[in-house]
Design a protein around this motif. Structure first.
Motif, PDB file in Angstrom:
ATOM      1  N   MET A 191       0.690  -1.200  -0.053  1.00 41.93           N
ATOM      2  CA  MET A 191      -0.163  -0.087   0.022  1.00 41.93           C
ATOM      3  C   MET A 191       0.759   1.235  -0.048  1.00 41.93           C
ATOM      4  N   ALA A 192       0.678   2.121  -0.930  1.00 43.22           N
ATOM      5  CA  ALA A 192       1.308   3.307  -1.086  1.00 43.22           C
ATOM      6  C   ALA A 192       0.923   4.581   0.109  1.00 43.22           C
ATOM      7  N   ARG A 193       1.866   5.026   0.577  1.00 45.17           N
ATOM      8  CA  ARG A 193       1.459   6.357   1.336  1.00 45.17           C
ATOM      9  C   ARG A 193       2.343   7.380   1.202  1.00 45.17           C
ATOM     10  N   SER A 194       1.713   8.537   1.073  1.00 50.01           N
ATOM     11  CA  SER A 194       2.566   9.938   1.178  1.00 50.01           C
ATOM     12  C   SER A 194       2.065  10.839   1.970  1.00 50.01           C
ATOM     13  N   GLU A 195       2.781  11.571   2.793  1.00 54.29           N
ATOM     14  CA  GLU A 195       2.483  12.388   4.072  1.00 54.29           C
ATOM     15  C   GLU A 195       3.180  13.571   3.616  1.00 54.29           C
TER      16      GLU A 195
END
Length: 86
Positions: free
Chosen positions: A1-5
């Motif tokens: 799963m991709a995550r960008s913060e």
């Protein structure tokens, strides 16, 4: 799963709780607008967050969940009664 913060940090400026809540709301709107601007492909988004730092400080802001995690959390929220069918 991709995550960008993405973060917005203000250092050296004293802000009261009302100012912090208002800034958080403006950042939430800007973040959602940015997702729209880049035509992010969201299948079933769920947004979670608030500006009440006393309630849950770790949720201060906005999380946009999509796909499986959004479905799982949405079902848990429904199970505890925050959702009412119209």
């Amino acid at each position: 799963m991709a995550r960008s913060e993405f973060r917005f940090v203000v250092d050296g400026v004293e802000l009261d709780e009302a100012q912090k809540a208002r800034i958080a709301g403006e950042i939430q709107k800007a973040g959602l607008n940015a997702l729209h601007t880049v035509s992010a492909k969201l299948s079933n988004p769920l947004t979670v967050g608030h500006g009440n730092i006393k309630l849950r400080p770790e949720w201060y802001g906005l999380w946009v969940l999509d796909g499986g995690p959004a479905d799982d959390l949405g079902n848990k929220i429904n199970d505890i009664g925050f959702w009412m069918q119209r």
